[in-house]
Design a protein around this motif. Structure first.
Motif, PDB file in Angstrom:
ATOM      1  N   ILE A 172       0.838  -1.199   0.000  1.00  7.94           N
ATOM      2  CA  ILE A 172       0.000   0.000   0.000  1.00  7.94           C
ATOM      3  C   ILE A 172       0.877   1.254   0.000  1.00  7.94           C
ATOM      4  O   ILE A 172       0.535   2.259  -0.591  1.00  7.94           O
ATOM      5  N   LEU A 173       2.012   1.160   0.689  1.00  3.88           N
ATOM      6  CA  LEU A 173       2.927   2.298   0.819  1.00  3.88           C
ATOM      7  C   LEU A 173       3.952   2.231  -0.317  1.00  3.88           C
ATOM      8  O   LEU A 173       4.712   1.263  -0.410  1.00  3.88           O
ATOM      9  N   HIS A 174       3.946   3.258  -1.183  1.00  2.00           N
ATOM     10  CA  HIS A 174       4.829   3.245  -2.356  1.00  2.00           C
ATOM     11  C   HIS A 174       5.835   4.386  -2.277  1.00  2.00           C
ATOM     12  O   HIS A 174       5.461   5.510  -1.920  1.00  2.00           O
ATOM     13  N   PHE A 209      -3.059  10.148  -2.325  1.00  2.00           N
ATOM     14  CA  PHE A 209      -2.650  10.543  -0.979  1.00  2.00           C
ATOM     15  C   PHE A 209      -1.124  10.515  -0.892  1.00  2.00           C
ATOM     16  O   PHE A 209      -0.499   9.520  -1.269  1.00  2.00           O
ATOM     17  N   LYS A 210      -0.530  11.587  -0.394  1.00  2.00           N
ATOM     18  CA  LYS A 210       0.925  11.657  -0.259  1.00  2.00           C
ATOM     19  C   LYS A 210       1.299  11.773   1.220  1.00  2.00           C
ATOM     20  O   LYS A 210       0.633  12.475   1.976  1.00  2.00           O
ATOM     21  N   ILE A 211       2.370  11.104   1.598  1.00  2.00           N
ATOM     22  CA  ILE A 211       2.817  11.108   2.993  1.00  2.00           C
ATOM     23  C   ILE A 211       4.283  11.473   3.046  1.00  2.00           C
ATOM     24  O   ILE A 211       5.048  11.107   2.147  1.00  2.00           O
ATOM     25  N   TYR A 234       6.127   9.293   0.298  1.00  2.00           N
ATOM     26  CA  TYR A 234       5.458   8.073  -0.144  1.00  2.00           C
ATOM     27  C   TYR A 234       4.090   8.409  -0.725  1.00  2.00           C
ATOM     28  O   TYR A 234       3.501   9.438  -0.403  1.00  2.00           O
ATOM     29  N   LEU A 274       0.127   6.559  -1.175  1.00  2.00           N
ATOM     30  CA  LEU A 274      -0.725   5.422  -0.809  1.00  2.00           C
ATOM     31  C   LEU A 274      -1.313   4.844  -2.089  1.00  2.00           C
ATOM     32  O   LEU A 274      -1.788   5.594  -2.939  1.00  2.00           O
ATOM     33  N   PHE A 301      -6.746   3.647  -2.047  1.00  2.00           N
ATOM     34  CA  PHE A 301      -7.048   4.914  -1.381  1.00  2.00           C
ATOM     35  C   PHE A 301      -7.204   6.026  -2.404  1.00  2.00           C
ATOM     36  O   PHE A 301      -6.428   6.101  -3.363  1.00  2.00           O
ATOM     37  N   VAL A 343      10.223  -3.478  -2.414  1.00  2.00           N
ATOM     38  CA  VAL A 343       9.797  -2.288  -3.158  1.00  2.00           C
ATOM     39  C   VAL A 343      10.591  -1.084  -2.657  1.00  2.00           C
ATOM     40  O   VAL A 343      10.994  -0.216  -3.418  1.00  2.00           O
ATOM     41  N   MET A 344      10.789  -1.050  -1.343  1.00  2.00           N
ATOM     42  CA  MET A 344      11.740  -0.117  -0.723  1.00  2.00           C
ATOM     43  C   MET A 344      12.054  -0.707   0.647  1.00  2.00           C
ATOM     44  O   MET A 344      11.436  -1.700   1.046  1.00  2.00           O
ATOM     45  N   VAL A 395       9.352  -2.455   2.872  1.00  2.00           N
ATOM     46  CA  VAL A 395       8.097  -2.632   2.114  1.00  2.00           C
ATOM     47  C   VAL A 395       8.330  -3.659   1.006  1.00  2.00           C
ATOM     48  O   VAL A 395       9.236  -3.495   0.187  1.00  2.00           O
ATOM     49  N   LEU A 425      -6.961   3.811   7.067  1.00  2.00           N
ATOM     50  CA  LEU A 425      -6.969   5.273   7.132  1.00  2.00           C
ATOM     51  C   LEU A 425      -7.871   5.707   8.295  1.00  2.00           C
ATOM     52  O   LEU A 425      -9.065   5.419   8.301  1.00  2.00           O
ATOM     53  N   PHE A 464       2.429   7.248  11.013  1.00  2.00           N
ATOM     54  CA  PHE A 464       2.412   7.984   9.750  1.00  2.00           C
ATOM     55  C   PHE A 464       1.204   8.914   9.733  1.00  2.00           C
ATOM     56  O   PHE A 464       0.080   8.479  10.001  1.00  2.00           O
ATOM     57  N   LYS A 465       1.425  10.182   9.406  1.00  2.00           N
ATOM     58  CA  LYS A 465       0.340  11.161   9.347  1.00  2.00           C
ATOM     59  C   LYS A 465       0.187  11.676   7.922  1.00  2.00           C
ATOM     60  O   LYS A 465       1.177  11.904   7.230  1.00  2.00           O
ATOM     61  N   ILE A 466      -1.057  11.862   7.502  1.00  2.00           N
ATOM     62  CA  ILE A 466      -1.340  12.326   6.143  1.00  2.00           C
ATOM     63  C   ILE A 466      -2.263  13.523   6.208  1.00  2.00           C
ATOM     64  O   ILE A 466      -3.127  13.596   7.083  1.00  2.00           O
ATOM     65  N   LYS A 467      -2.107  14.414   5.243  1.00  2.00           N
ATOM     66  CA  LYS A 467      -3.063  15.510   5.081  1.00  2.00           C
ATOM     67  C   LYS A 467      -3.766  15.332   3.747  1.00  2.00           C
ATOM     68  O   LYS A 467      -3.127  15.078   2.729  1.00  2.00           O
ATOM     69  N   PHE A 491       1.321  -0.040   9.707  1.00  2.00           N
ATOM     70  CA  PHE A 491       2.371   0.848   9.202  1.00  2.00           C
ATOM     71  C   PHE A 491       3.129   1.484  10.356  1.00  2.00           C
ATOM     72  O   PHE A 491       2.515   1.898  11.347  1.00  2.00           O
ATOM     73  N   GLU A 526       5.669  -1.378   6.358  1.00  2.00           N
ATOM     74  CA  GLU A 526       4.324  -1.932   6.139  1.00  2.00           C
ATOM     75  C   GLU A 526       4.420  -3.420   6.421  1.00  2.00           C
ATOM     76  O   GLU A 526       5.340  -4.082   5.930  1.00  2.00           O
TER      77      GLU A 526
END
Lengths: 415, 415
Positions: free
Chosen positions: A73-75, A93-95, A103, A105, A138, B35-36, B39, B74, B93-96, B138, B153
């Motif tokens: 899910i986290l890229h 969505f960006k984190i 990252y 989503l 997401f 992937v990273m 992750v 989420l 992890f926090k997202i806006k 996460f 993740e």
């Protein structure tokens, strides 16, 4: 499962904030709870429906040679920057991590699946290749008021395939389209395959699988005599009342629909972005053609409720129902009835049938029957003083109840 | 599954960046791709292992009355602010959103499960209640270099329970602990239950389930004569060589371990934060006691590789293996051998046995056998010119191969 122990609860009324039938009924019947707009928890009842739908999809994807994987899910942002979607997608969505790493989503998985496939694909002998996964997606939606039809978080099956050339992709697309039609057919849905543009994914024509429902967000034009169907947001050549451009047999009708699945011909867009190449017969590098194939699993669950309900509640198709039988004991203080209901429960369960057994002692008959209608399990089986050794069986989508023996009921369920 | 079609690939060498055995072998044998850092994508082989472990856990959680739900990833920030974890947790992890809404990514689910349970729990008759889910979690880790042992993740089972009083919680904890020991036992792991502090979750004592492995990140002290075990990061009363404070039967040994599961006595912390109350016998409101119970599913998969491997590859326990039999056809151009191998594959599959069938035509015998050792499926079955109508069967964890008929092999697999 004994209802008295089930972590689920029906409500007397639907939540006042709910605007759509699926939101109202799924909450009222205890299948989901809203955590925030567009984000839901699935109770044991709801999870059973999601799993049933997922399993139908899984079998059909395996049938067309799809192999199931699990992508994250986290890229890392780098992958999304490589295709340009990092800046172009409104709903991504960006984190930022605490050390400033960026990252995304998962909104879909082209950006993770293409580098993965690149490791496997070196020549035409490695093609076609088709892989899929079932995982949360997401979208940073501005508005998310249609229950589980449009989520900020939602469950999706996404499959990706690679082909030596366009003809091979089109042959495979035809196979997947047939699989999609079987999936929706098994769920009792009639999906229309529309032509639409590829959105941000591709300049090529894509295909959407639309189910007519007033709660849908896609305005379509369709012909009732043939399979012609277009999404009006994309393709504005015709209008309601025009003669069908395909068969001329009827006038086009306008309707709202929900897109439960889609197919995109991605061409060489992602192969080029990630330099996924194979040599052709002259040894020159060529870019494989890529396709992607989505089905919104949670959305499909919502569409089922929009399509199959009445004023008393949900009417699940058997293939997606959380249980096959809703057994209702109307025992009062009569221990013989309780004993008989227990026996029916045990015998059905032993026969491998999924039963929700309403064994609650302090709930009146009327409330139990209302709950059964609200929850919408295909077979309601009542055991009471009146039924004696027999069982009163009624299908949720029929009005007439029948008295039958346990043996006959088992036989009915097996047919 | 035919190996020639499997979306998986062994590598000649492990990736040079891999520092731990699980990272090296899982990538080299084709179970995961990074992937990273922290992750991973799980290939069909890797997903099969995750699913096997998940199913073992699911059955044991159902056995202790746990009900499976699906909670979202989420979360609205408001829930995390209500418990104070929004500001306190380093790894959240926090997202806006694009409109400025703040969300957290699931690190665990106390903040979503407590408001959910509150809707169901109104009196002691609704207790105990135990619900769990299996979903991605996460953590914004500074460092994530231990393969799938420590992910940004990762896949986790988290269960939550509520109780009328401390005694009832402790009784339930004992039940869950026994279920945990059965789970790890089924996977061939010996887990030590340590006492440790509750971290950010609780001031109460908690319990960790630790598996000894050099790749682990938890320093522990344990007694080989009794079940005494502590995490040294938390509890520093004793040191290596001290006499066991519990049985005095041996000197404490120091080791590194990986925490595959944990249990926290959350007390009334979350009940209070979300005002989840029930009336006591005097009608006064009291706060139920809450427990939480985690198992890291992807981490457990990594620990299995750390524990069960040799210089040639992985040695999966049968319970977690992606397939039960690795059938190797060494046919060259001998069509009779191919036919015999096909027959064995079909008969085993018909008997319900999961078989990975190495049907590759252009790969030499040595490479096929090396791949079988690397992938680590419990039974290797070779069909070649030499074996004729027989099958050469070798268990991955034994050295001696045996010639046997198909009938005898089927019998062996059933025992």
């Amino acid at each position: 499962m004994q209802y008295s122990k089930l972590f689920s609860k029906t409500l007397k009324t639907a939540p006042s904030s709910a605007e759509t039938v699926n939101h109202k009924l799924l909450v009222q019947a205890g299948f989901v709870r809203q955590v925030m707009a567009g984000v839901y928890t699935y109770t044991p009842l709801g999870l059973r429906v999601l799993n049933k739908i997922s399993q139908i999809i899984r079998e059909e994807m395996n049938n067309v040679g799809g192999q199931e994987v699990l992508m994250p899910i986290l890229h890392p942002s780098a992958l999304w920057k490589q295709t340009g979607a990092w800046d172009k997608s409104d709903v991504l969505f960006k984190i930022k991590s605490r050390t400033g790493r960026e990252y995304a989503l998962a909104q879909s998985n082209e950006e993770t699946v293409t580098p993965l496939a690149k490791e496997w694909i070196h020549s035409k002998n490695d093609l076609p290749l088709s892989i899929y996964h079932i995982n949360a997606k997401f979208r940073d939606e501005l508005r998310s008021k249609s229950g589980i039809l449009r989520g900020r978080e939602f469950l999706m099956k996404d499959m990706y395939s690679w082909h030596e050339n366009q003809a091979d992709f089109e042959q495979y697309y035809t196979k997947v389209k047939a699989a999609y039609m079987r999936i929706f057919g098994k769920l009792g849905l009639t999906a229309k395959a529309t032509e639409a543009s590829g959105g941000g994914f591709s300049d090529k024509i894509s295909y959407e699988f639309e189910v007519l429902t007033d709660a849908g967000e896609a305005p379509i034009l369709y012909c009732s005599k043939c399979d012609y169907c277009v999404n009006v947001d994309d393709i504005k050549t015709y209008k309601e009342g025009d003669s069908c451009p395909k068969c001329s047999g009827d006038k086009l009708k306008a309707a709202m629909a929900s897109e439960v699945g889609n197919v995109f011909d991605l061409g060489t867009k992602y192969s080029k972005a990630f330099e996924l190449t194979i040599p052709n017969s002259k040894g020159e590098k060529i870019y494989p053609i890529m396709g992607c194939y989505g089905i919104g699993i949670s959305r499909t669950m919502g569409v089922l409720v929009e399509k199959f309900h009445d004023e008393r509640g949900i009417i699940w198709p058997e293939s997606a129902a959380p249980f096959k039988v809703h057994l209702v004991a109307i025992a009062g203080k009569n221990e013989a009835v309780t004993k008989q209901a227990d026996k029916v429960y045990n015998e059905l369960t032993k026969a491998g049938i999924e039963v929700l057994y309403d064994d609650r002692e302090s709930v009146m008959a009327g409330a139990k029957l209302a709950d059964a209608d609200l929850i919408g399990i295909p077979y309601r089986a009542v055991v009471s003083e009146k039924t004696g050794e027999q069982i009163e069986v009624k299908k949720r989508n029929e009005t007439e109840a029948k008295l039958m023996s346990l043996e006959n009921f088992l036989q009915t369920l097996k047919n």
